[in-house]
Design a protein around this motif. Sequence first.
Motif, PDB file in Angstrom:
ATOM      1  N   SER A 126      65.485 -23.133   0.600  1.00  0.00           N
ATOM      2  CA  SER A 126      64.917 -23.679   1.936  1.00  0.00           C
ATOM      3  C   SER A 126      63.549 -24.441   1.606  1.00  0.00           C
ATOM      4  N   GLY A 127      62.809 -24.984   2.819  1.00  0.00           N
ATOM      5  CA  GLY A 127      61.648 -25.678   2.436  1.00  0.00           C
ATOM      6  C   GLY A 127      60.996 -25.766   3.586  1.00  0.00           C
ATOM      7  N   ARG A 128      59.659 -25.705   3.514  1.00  0.00           N
ATOM      8  CA  ARG A 128      58.598 -25.722   4.679  1.00  0.00           C
ATOM      9  C   ARG A 128      57.441 -26.713   4.300  1.00  0.00           C
TER      10      ARG A 128
ATOM     11  N   CYS B 198      66.599 -29.419  -3.775  1.00  0.00           N
ATOM     12  CA  CYS B 198      65.176 -29.518  -3.287  1.00  0.00           C
ATOM     13  C   CYS B 198      64.985 -30.780  -2.545  1.00  0.00           C
ATOM     14  N   HIS B 199      65.516 -31.839  -2.810  1.00  0.00           N
ATOM     15  CA  HIS B 199      65.316 -32.960  -2.016  1.00  0.00           C
ATOM     16  C   HIS B 199      65.928 -32.833  -0.765  1.00  0.00           C
TER      17      HIS B 199
ATOM     18  N   VAL C 289      63.552 -32.623   2.710  1.00  0.00           N
ATOM     19  CA  VAL C 289      63.803 -33.628   4.045  1.00  0.00           C
ATOM     20  C   VAL C 289      63.696 -32.955   5.179  1.00  0.00           C
ATOM     21  N   ARG C 290      64.489 -31.797   5.045  1.00  0.00           N
ATOM     22  CA  ARG C 290      64.517 -30.967   6.639  1.00  0.00           C
ATOM     23  C   ARG C 290      63.138 -30.419   6.778  1.00  0.00           C
ATOM     24  N   ALA C 291      62.449 -30.190   5.577  1.00  0.00           N
ATOM     25  CA  ALA C 291      61.040 -29.447   6.092  1.00  0.00           C
ATOM     26  C   ALA C 291      59.971 -30.430   6.746  1.00  0.00           C
ATOM     27  N   VAL C 292      60.047 -31.894   6.287  1.00  0.00           N
ATOM     28  CA  VAL C 292      59.279 -32.689   6.754  1.00  0.00           C
ATOM     29  C   VAL C 292      59.712 -33.522   8.062  1.00  0.00           C
ATOM     30  N   ALA C 293      60.784 -33.198   8.478  1.00  0.00           N
ATOM     31  CA  ALA C 293      61.471 -33.829   9.665  1.00  0.00           C
ATOM     32  C   ALA C 293      60.636 -33.619  10.946  1.00  0.00           C
ATOM     33  N   PRO C 294      59.962 -32.391  11.132  1.00  0.00           N
ATOM     34  CA  PRO C 294      59.178 -32.144  12.402  1.00  0.00           C
ATOM     35  C   PRO C 294      57.915 -32.880  12.342  1.00  0.00           C
ATOM     36  N   TYR C 295      57.430 -33.281  11.127  1.00  0.00           N
ATOM     37  CA  TYR C 295      56.318 -34.076  11.301  1.00  0.00           C
ATOM     38  C   TYR C 295      56.449 -35.502  11.204  1.00  0.00           C
TER      39      TYR C 295
ATOM     40  N   THR D 278      61.771 -24.025  -2.370  1.00  0.00           N
ATOM     41  CA  THR D 278      62.343 -22.966  -3.267  1.00  0.00           C
ATOM     42  C   THR D 278      63.627 -23.399  -3.786  1.00  0.00           C
ATOM     43  N   CYS D 279      63.468 -23.939  -5.274  1.00  0.00           N
ATOM     44  CA  CYS D 279      64.832 -24.389  -5.866  1.00  0.00           C
ATOM     45  C   CYS D 279      65.917 -23.666  -5.713  1.00  0.00           C
TER      46      CYS D 279
END
Length: 280
Positions: free
Chosen positions: A45-47, A156-157, A161-167, A219-220
């Motif tokens: 996942s990503g954040r 990771c890409h 992408v999902r992590a930065v969408a809220p910004y 997290t890869c």
Amino acid sequence: MGPTDAAYQAGPGSPLHVDRDLYGPIGDDTAGRTLVEEFEIPIRSGRAWTVPAGHVVRLYTVEGPQVGDLNLWHRDNPRERFWAARTRQLHAAHVTRFDRLWSTLPYLRPLATIVADTLERYGVDDHGGRVHDTLGSRCDPYVNRMLTGADFDFHCHSNLVRAVAPYGLTEFDVHDVLNVFQCTGLNERDQYFMKACPARPGDFIELFAEVDLLAALSTCPGGDLSIPMWGPDARDPIEVCRPIGVAVYAVDDALLQGWEPPARAAYAGAHGTGLVSRPY
């Protein structure tokens, strides 16, 4: 200057020459820090999160070895973002304490300075492997589809992408990464290789924010990279996937005496056109 000396030679007073008397205590003197935020990023996942200028962000392995892919932007201007290639040229293909993470043109300034790195102990292994690389990019579903013929949404890409969408950012804002905790090098055929991550539980790297930052970490899905993701021996490495912890600290004001946020590049931006205004 010899034929194999570094191409980018800095003169006196250059921001390439980090003031170790200033930045050393920022990494070493942790007693006066104040914890601002702390969380874990689950596997695959990503954040994204913000780091105010003058603060320290620690990325750490929670349960054991795990590779993470890090993107950085100026919080208020995402056009200014981490430039892996220039960082590689100005410092090294693998970065550690007192190296800096530089931003893209036309800004060209340090976004962050590395002030602590427990994996500095790893050095160079028998195969030329080193840790925290700017050589490779993030894994992505496009290459995966090309190599395997299958779709997978948690490279990771995609995590970034999902992590930065809220910004308010999109796939076009995701860029080449700093591969934290990742051990890589170039083989005898000048090809990129990846080795099993040498991190132990609690290992960390710390970045001092030179400007207000937006950071994002994946997290890869390859976990600690001990199991190949592609090739004849590839299989799903989910068993070696682990979370990564993130902590943001305010630094004791006394340690920031003499520090100033870096100015953007001084070049006027004319590019031979006769115009000197910089509207960006």
